[in-house]
Design a protein around this motif. Structure first.
Motif, PDB file in Angstrom:
ATOM      1  N   GLU A   1      -6.935  10.378 -11.772  1.00  0.00           N
ATOM      2  CA  GLU A   1      -6.106   9.519 -10.921  1.00  0.00           C
ATOM      3  C   GLU A   1      -5.671  10.254  -9.657  1.00  0.00           C
ATOM      4  O   GLU A   1      -5.692   9.689  -8.560  1.00  0.00           O
ATOM      5  CB  GLU A   1      -4.884   9.056 -11.719  1.00  0.00           C
TER       6      GLU A   1
ATOM      7  N   LYS B   1      -3.956  -1.291 -13.115  1.00  0.00           N
ATOM      8  CA  LYS B   1      -2.924  -0.663 -13.948  1.00  0.00           C
ATOM      9  C   LYS B   1      -1.928  -1.705 -14.459  1.00  0.00           C
ATOM     10  O   LYS B   1      -1.505  -1.656 -15.623  1.00  0.00           O
ATOM     11  CB  LYS B   1      -2.174   0.427 -13.155  1.00  0.00           C
TER      12      LYS B   1
ATOM     13  N   SER C   1      -3.516  -3.863 -17.150  1.00  0.00           N
ATOM     14  CA  SER C   1      -3.604  -3.069 -18.372  1.00  0.00           C
ATOM     15  C   SER C   1      -2.245  -3.003 -19.071  1.00  0.00           C
ATOM     16  O   SER C   1      -2.157  -3.136 -20.296  1.00  0.00           O
ATOM     17  CB  SER C   1      -4.096  -1.664 -18.017  1.00  0.00           C
TER      18      SER C   1
END
Length: 162
Positions: free
Chosen positions: A76, A102, A105
């Motif tokens: 990341e 993100k 998720s």
């Protein structure tokens, strides 16, 4: 590199959307106790999860191959370092796509935890009910042969009206 990264993020976002929709169908089936086609839903979830895992591997490998990535660095961190070197419009597109990935998720994880919590509550309620309805068993369940079985409430069928 930008195009490949953008494609992977978009494909992953699409798969997460599919997971979210299937997860909602699983939730509805559980709450409404509609078991017809339930296994097909679970198979869909498994297939999509496998595709998602494969794509995540591709994304992580791509991030590791980005210019300026150093060994031992988090993928990341390497991604964010890479996008800072891009033109502002590409930087914004990739950063927004990654943030959305993100968030999607996280939403899926929260929904999954809610479902597991709901199922745990049902299991506890059923265990308490069995213990109250049959106090002589002291909370134990017995098999057809009369041996004590652990209270595994994954599946339970009542063939009598209480």
């Amino acid at each position: 590199m930008y195009n490949l990264c953008s494609q992977i993020l978009k494909r992953e976002a699409g798969l997460l959307e599919t997971v979210g929709k299937t997860q909602q169908r699983v939730w509805n089936a559980v709450v409404k106790r509609e078991w017809t086609g339930f296994e097909a839903l679970l198979l869909t979830m498994d297939r999509t999860a496998a595709e998602l895992e494969e794509l995540e591997g591709e994304r992580k490998a791509l991030f590791r191959d980005l210019p300026g990535f150093s060994a031992g660095e988090d993928h990341e961190t390497g991604f964010y370092r890479f996008i800072t070197s891009l033109p502002p419009d590409e930087h914004q597109v990739l950063a927004a796509a990654y943030r959305e990935l993100k968030m999607a998720s996280l939403r899926i994880r929260i929904n999954n935890e809610n479902l597991l919590s709901y199922l745990s509550g049902i299991k506890a309620t059923m265990s308490a009910f069995i213990e109250s309805a049959f106090p002589d068993r002291k909370g134990r369940l017995y098999s057809r042969s009369g041996t004590v079985r652990p209270q595994d409430m994954r599946c339970m069928v009542l063939n009598r009206s209480l």
